[in-house]
Scaffold this active site. Sequence first.
Site, PDB file in Angstrom:
ATOM      1  N   ARG A   1       0.943  -1.642  -0.017  1.00  0.00           N
ATOM      2  CA  ARG A   1      -0.485  -0.339   0.169  1.00  0.00           C
ATOM      3  C   ARG A   1       0.709   1.134   0.412  1.00  0.00           C
ATOM      4  O   ARG A   1       1.619   0.814   0.680  1.00  0.00           O
ATOM      5  CB  ARG A   1      -1.013   0.019   0.834  1.00  0.00           C
ATOM      6  CG  ARG A   1      -2.015  -0.864   1.765  1.00  0.00           C
ATOM      7  CD  ARG A   1      -2.740  -1.290   2.700  1.00  0.00           C
ATOM      8  NE  ARG A   1      -3.071   0.065   2.712  1.00  0.00           N
ATOM      9  CZ  ARG A   1      -4.839   0.321   3.246  1.00  0.00           C
ATOM     10  NH1 ARG A   1      -4.962  -0.371   4.256  1.00  0.00           N
ATOM     11  NH2 ARG A   1      -5.111   1.644   3.419  1.00  0.00           N
TER      12      ARG A   1
ATOM     13  N   ARG B   1       3.298   3.937 -16.349  1.00  0.00           N
ATOM     14  CA  ARG B   1       3.544   4.192 -17.587  1.00  0.00           C
ATOM     15  C   ARG B   1       5.184   4.574 -18.403  1.00  0.00           C
ATOM     16  O   ARG B   1       5.203   3.743 -19.344  1.00  0.00           O
ATOM     17  CB  ARG B   1       2.278   4.754 -18.565  1.00  0.00           C
ATOM     18  CG  ARG B   1       1.429   4.094 -18.702  1.00  0.00           C
ATOM     19  CD  ARG B   1       1.342   2.147 -19.017  1.00  0.00           C
ATOM     20  NE  ARG B   1       0.327   1.435 -18.456  1.00  0.00           N
ATOM     21  CZ  ARG B   1       0.346   0.019 -18.188  1.00  0.00           C
ATOM     22  NH1 ARG B   1       1.794  -0.280 -17.621  1.00  0.00           N
ATOM     23  NH2 ARG B   1      -1.039  -0.154 -17.778  1.00  0.00           N
TER      24      ARG B   1
ATOM     25  N   CYS C   1      -7.065   1.878 -13.025  1.00  0.00           N
ATOM     26  CA  CYS C   1      -7.399   3.302 -11.613  1.00  0.00           C
ATOM     27  C   CYS C   1      -8.674   3.435 -11.667  1.00  0.00           C
ATOM     28  O   CYS C   1     -10.046   2.856 -11.772  1.00  0.00           O
ATOM     29  CB  CYS C   1      -7.181   5.208 -13.009  1.00  0.00           C
ATOM     30  SG  CYS C   1      -5.809   5.241 -12.981  1.00  0.00           S
TER      31      CYS C   1
ATOM     32  N   GLU D   1     -11.953   7.329  -5.906  1.00  0.00           N
ATOM     33  CA  GLU D   1     -11.910   6.696  -4.445  1.00  0.00           C
ATOM     34  C   GLU D   1     -13.369   7.269  -3.736  1.00  0.00           C
ATOM     35  O   GLU D   1     -13.927   8.322  -4.268  1.00  0.00           O
ATOM     36  CB  GLU D   1     -10.783   7.377  -3.616  1.00  0.00           C
ATOM     37  CG  GLU D   1     -10.806   6.848  -1.945  1.00  0.00           C
ATOM     38  CD  GLU D   1     -10.241   5.677  -1.939  1.00  0.00           C
ATOM     39  OE1 GLU D   1     -10.533   4.658  -0.986  1.00  0.00           O
ATOM     40  OE2 GLU D   1      -9.431   5.595  -2.410  1.00  0.00           O
TER      41      GLU D   1
ATOM     42  N   ARG E   1      -4.211   6.522  -4.240  1.00  0.00           N
ATOM     43  CA  ARG E   1      -3.765   5.523  -3.189  1.00  0.00           C
ATOM     44  C   ARG E   1      -3.273   4.814  -4.274  1.00  0.00           C
ATOM     45  O   ARG E   1      -4.227   4.024  -5.076  1.00  0.00           O
ATOM     46  CB  ARG E   1      -4.486   5.370  -1.920  1.00  0.00           C
ATOM     47  CG  ARG E   1      -5.292   5.960  -1.525  1.00  0.00           C
ATOM     48  CD  ARG E   1      -6.270   5.783  -0.682  1.00  0.00           C
ATOM     49  NE  ARG E   1      -6.555   6.493   0.624  1.00  0.00           N
ATOM     50  CZ  ARG E   1      -7.370   7.677   0.438  1.00  0.00           C
ATOM     51  NH1 ARG E   1      -8.066   7.756   0.103  1.00  0.00           N
ATOM     52  NH2 ARG E   1      -7.198   7.652   2.151  1.00  0.00           N
TER      53      ARG E   1
ATOM     54  N   TYR F   1       3.606   6.013   3.140  1.00  0.00           N
ATOM     55  CA  TYR F   1       2.659   7.660   3.102  1.00  0.00           C
ATOM     56  C   TYR F   1       3.610   8.519   2.774  1.00  0.00           C
ATOM     57  O   TYR F   1       4.214   8.789   3.946  1.00  0.00           O
ATOM     58  CB  TYR F   1       2.112   7.209   3.811  1.00  0.00           C
ATOM     59  CG  TYR F   1       0.778   5.703   4.148  1.00  0.00           C
ATOM     60  CD1 TYR F   1      -0.468   5.718   3.692  1.00  0.00           C
ATOM     61  CD2 TYR F   1       1.798   5.142   4.561  1.00  0.00           C
ATOM     62  CE1 TYR F   1      -0.917   4.706   3.143  1.00  0.00           C
ATOM     63  CE2 TYR F   1       0.536   3.452   4.673  1.00  0.00           C
ATOM     64  CZ  TYR F   1      -0.744   3.581   3.784  1.00  0.00           C
ATOM     65  OH  TYR F   1      -1.648   2.573   3.747  1.00  0.00           O
TER      66      TYR F   1
ATOM     67  N   ARG G   1      -2.019   6.325   7.386  1.00  0.00           N
ATOM     68  CA  ARG G   1      -1.718   4.847   8.176  1.00  0.00           C
ATOM     69  C   ARG G   1      -0.036   4.910   9.275  1.00  0.00           C
ATOM     70  O   ARG G   1       1.204   4.296   8.501  1.00  0.00           O
ATOM     71  CB  ARG G   1      -2.157   3.639   7.614  1.00  0.00           C
ATOM     72  CG  ARG G   1      -3.012   3.024   7.407  1.00  0.00           C
ATOM     73  CD  ARG G   1      -3.529   2.807   7.744  1.00  0.00           C
ATOM     74  NE  ARG G   1      -2.891   1.520   8.953  1.00  0.00           N
ATOM     75  CZ  ARG G   1      -3.650   0.082   8.381  1.00  0.00           C
ATOM     76  NH1 ARG G   1      -4.493  -0.364   7.486  1.00  0.00           N
ATOM     77  NH2 ARG G   1      -2.625  -0.800   9.471  1.00  0.00           N
TER      78      ARG G   1
END
Length: 121
Positions: free
Chosen positions: A6, A62, A74, A77, A89, A107, A115
């Site tokens: 993540r 890419r 893609c 959210e 994200r 992050y 997180r």
Amino acid sequence: MIRGIRGAITADDNSEQSIVESTLSLLRVMIKENDILPEEVASVFISATPDLNASFPAKALRSLEGWTFVPVMCMQEMPVPHSLEKCIRVMIHVNTSKKQEDIHHVYLKGAKHLRPDLNRT
């Protein structure tokens, strides 16, 4: 075994340049911190908050050498009230023998507080 890695970052504004540069910065750190080779990647999911619509964040992926054939998708959210704005994200699904606790989630910028328990950068 496939593991998910993540990551998240915020863009400075809703421009193609900011979206692509922010996504590229995040991807480079995720790749470096986890020693990812494109041929080990099963797929990549990238989401952006609804306020980022000037470009597809996948455009950044890419531009990386060797990542041409990696499947990437893609998506938008969920628009949760009071959630972090201008956030991108990434979830990289990679074939690896690493244990979950050996995966480095990343992050950056305004997303650092999402997180803190997982962020080691």
